[in-house]
Design a protein around this motif. Structure first.
Motif, short mmCIF file in Angstrom:
data_model
loop_
_atom_site.label_atom_id
_atom_site.label_comp_id
_atom_site.label_asym_id
_atom_site.label_seq_id
_atom_site.Cartn_x
_atom_site.Cartn_y
_atom_site.Cartn_z
N ASP A 141 0.90 -1.23 0.14
CA ASP A 141 -0.12 0.14 -0.07
C ASP A 141 0.66 1.26 0.11
O ASP A 141 1.82 1.29 1.08
N THR A 142 0.73 1.95 -0.94
CA THR A 142 1.62 3.40 -1.00
C THR A 142 0.99 4.41 -0.70
O THR A 142 1.45 5.56 -0.56
N ARG A 143 -0.37 4.31 0.03
CA ARG A 143 -0.98 5.45 0.62
C ARG A 143 -0.57 5.87 1.97
O ARG A 143 0.06 4.91 2.87
N ASN A 144 -1.08 7.02 2.46
CA ASN A 144 -0.71 7.32 3.85
C ASN A 144 -1.60 6.77 4.95
O ASN A 144 -2.77 5.91 4.58
N ALA A 145 -1.19 6.55 6.18
CA ALA A 145 -1.68 5.79 7.09
C ALA A 145 -2.97 5.94 7.35
O ALA A 145 -3.74 4.79 7.45
N PHE A 146 -3.63 7.16 7.55
CA PHE A 146 -4.85 7.12 7.71
C PHE A 146 -5.71 6.91 6.64
O PHE A 146 -7.01 6.43 6.86
N GLU A 147 -5.45 6.65 5.39
CA GLU A 147 -6.02 6.11 4.28
C GLU A 147 -6.29 4.60 4.42
O GLU A 147 -7.13 4.14 4.30
N VAL A 148 -5.17 4.31 4.88
CA VAL A 148 -5.11 2.63 4.90
C VAL A 148 -6.00 2.05 5.87
O VAL A 148 -6.66 1.15 5.95
N VAL A 157 1.25 -5.00 3.04
CA VAL A 157 2.27 -4.13 3.38
C VAL A 157 2.11 -3.03 3.51
O VAL A 157 1.78 -2.18 2.71
N ASP A 158 1.98 -2.18 4.92
CA ASP A 158 1.74 -1.05 5.21
C ASP A 158 2.79 -0.43 6.15
O ASP A 158 2.95 -0.69 7.30
N TYR A 159 3.62 0.46 5.47
CA TYR A 159 4.65 1.19 6.42
C TYR A 159 4.22 2.29 7.18
O TYR A 159 4.99 3.05 7.79
N ARG A 160 2.99 2.63 7.13
CA ARG A 160 2.33 3.83 8.12
C ARG A 160 3.29 5.16 7.99
O ARG A 160 3.54 5.87 8.82
N ILE A 161 3.28 5.21 6.52
CA ILE A 161 3.73 6.68 6.12
C ILE A 161 2.82 7.81 6.50
O ILE A 161 1.67 7.53 6.18
N ALA A 162 3.55 8.99 6.48
CA ALA A 162 2.68 10.07 6.79
C ALA A 162 2.34 10.83 5.53
O ALA A 162 1.45 11.51 5.56
N LYS A 163 3.44 10.67 4.81
CA LYS A 163 3.27 11.28 3.20
C LYS A 163 3.87 10.47 2.31
O LYS A 163 4.90 9.89 2.74
N PHE A 164 3.71 10.72 1.09
CA PHE A 164 4.44 10.13 -0.08
C PHE A 164 5.91 10.12 -0.13
O PHE A 164 6.51 9.13 -0.63
N THR A 165 6.41 11.27 0.28
CA THR A 165 7.72 11.32 0.21
C THR A 165 8.60 10.46 0.79
O THR A 165 9.82 10.42 0.83
N GLU A 166 7.90 9.91 2.05
CA GLU A 166 8.45 8.88 2.71
C GLU A 166 8.62 7.71 2.10
O GLU A 166 9.73 6.69 2.47
N PHE A 167 8.00 7.26 1.23
CA PHE A 167 7.92 5.93 0.49
C PHE A 167 9.35 5.48 -0.24
O PHE A 167 9.94 4.34 0.08
N PRO A 168 9.99 6.64 -0.82
CA PRO A 168 11.33 5.85 -1.57
C PRO A 168 12.09 5.10 -0.52
O PRO A 168 12.86 4.31 -0.93
N GLN A 169 12.39 5.92 0.39
CA GLN A 169 13.35 5.32 1.34
C GLN A 169 12.99 4.18 2.24
O GLN A 169 13.85 3.30 2.29
N VAL A 170 11.82 4.23 2.55
CA VAL A 170 11.13 3.06 3.26
C VAL A 170 11.31 1.67 2.51
O VAL A 170 11.59 0.75 2.84
N GLY A 229 -12.78 -3.30 4.08
CA GLY A 229 -13.45 -2.10 4.43
C GLY A 229 -13.63 -1.15 3.09
O GLY A 229 -13.96 -1.79 2.10
N ASP A 230 -13.34 0.00 3.23
CA ASP A 230 -13.87 0.88 2.20
C ASP A 230 -12.39 1.63 1.61
O ASP A 230 -11.17 1.43 1.96
N CYS A 231 -12.80 2.52 0.65
CA CYS A 231 -11.69 3.34 0.11
C CYS A 231 -11.85 4.91 0.16
O CYS A 231 -12.56 5.43 0.13
N PHE A 232 -10.75 5.36 1.08
CA PHE A 232 -10.60 6.65 1.43
C PHE A 232 -10.79 7.65 0.03
O PHE A 232 -9.93 7.33 -0.94
N VAL A 233 -11.33 8.60 -0.12
CA VAL A 233 -11.56 9.77 -1.19
C VAL A 233 -11.45 10.87 -0.54
O VAL A 233 -11.98 11.38 0.65
N PHE A 234 -11.03 11.82 -1.23
CA PHE A 234 -10.58 13.14 -0.80
C PHE A 234 -11.70 14.20 -1.30
O PHE A 234 -11.68 15.36 -1.83
#
Length: 296
Positions: A141-148, A157-170, A229-234
């Protein structure tokens, strides 16, 4: 399927393509949307376009015909859902540096996409427990934790990222975890997982796919198989169920936390003012202050 009870058409679309005249095009997009009473958000970036719009059927169709008249967007793919009321309060057309901020400018999907897997094929892989080459399939899952937290695929696999810029490193740090496995990245509509999969290829992942069209297309073509569950939308709907209908999930106006139907039964949930998440934090701060005062 649209019904008279759901007259508003909600569209989500994006395309990675060189778009070097965004400043010139912005007033044209804004004028067209205002003229046709469309609301939502359109992002214009040098790497392409991203949009979430809503309007009546004839208004949306007029916009898509106008957009596709530009040969760069002639083949843009659109995902649709329907609602009883307009989910957006205004129209915004913004100029941005990236469609989705990753801070990796060398990733240019227009120059070559990572392999994608269609929803029907992904369901088949998950049904059988492996891909067509016999490799175990791992969903990332490449989304932010609150969306997951609103919903995701089984055993993801959910790395509990707060923003997408954290994804490349994790994802680079955990590369050895995926040896011998096929990774499928996914997100709401396909943008983040497309960039994520390209980055993973660039750093040496040898079997990685993006879910074509993201969760929304998966719901449209497959439903909720292997998804909880459901899918968060903005937008005001907060979340969509696997049948692409507005769910009972809400978002707290005060702290922006996602509030489940069960949490909405709490006395701490006051629509527009508070929820169990921010109320508990406020109590913790108050208790800490009381304890500090007692020790003084």
């Amino acid at each position: 399927m649209q019904s008279p009870d759901t007259p508003y058409v909600n569209i989500a679309a994006y395309k990675f393509i060189t778009f070097d005249d965004t400043a010139e095009k912005r007033p044209q997009f804004l004028e067209f949307c205002q003229k046709h009473n469309l609301r939502g958000t359109i992002l214009l970036t040098p790497e392409g376009i991203n949009l979430f719009l809503a309007g009546l059927r004839h208004q949306i169709d007029a916009f898509l015909a106008w957009l596709r008249a530009d040969e760069r967007f002639a083949d843009i793919v659109v995902k649709e859902s329907f609602s009883e009321k307009q989910p957006f309060t205004r129209i915004l057309v913004k100029l941005k540096a990236e469609i989705i901020t990753m801070k990796h400018p060398l990733i240019k999907p227009e120059e070559g996409r990572a392999p994608s897997v269609e929803p029907q094929d992904l369901k088949r892989w998950l049904d059988q427990g492996h891909d067509d080459a016999g490799r175990p399939v791992v969903m990332v899952d490449t989304r932010n934790a609150f969306e997951v937290d609103v919903g995701t695929f089984d055993n993801t696999v959910d790395y509990r990222i707060a923003k997408f810029t954290e994804f490349p490193q994790v994802i680079a740090d955990h590369k050895p975890d995926f040896d011998g496995k096929t990774v499928v990245t996914f997100c709401t509509g396909g943008i983040r997982c497309e960039k994520a999969a390209i980055h993973m290829q660039n750093i040496g992942y040898d079997s990685v796919y993006q879910l074509e069209g993201g969760i929304l297309r998966y719901f449209e073509e497959v439903g909720g198989a292997h998804y909880q569950g459901d899918c968060f939308v903005f937008d005001y709907r907060t979340a969509l169920s696997p049948d692409l209908k507005e769910s009972q999930t809400a978002q707290c106006f005060a702290c922006r936390a996602v509030v489940t139907p069960r949490e909405q039964l709490s006395p701490d949930y006051v629509p527009g003012k508070s929820c169990p998440h921010c109320a508990s934090k406020q109590r913790a701060v108050a208790d800490a202050g009381t304890a500090a005062a007692a020790q003084a």
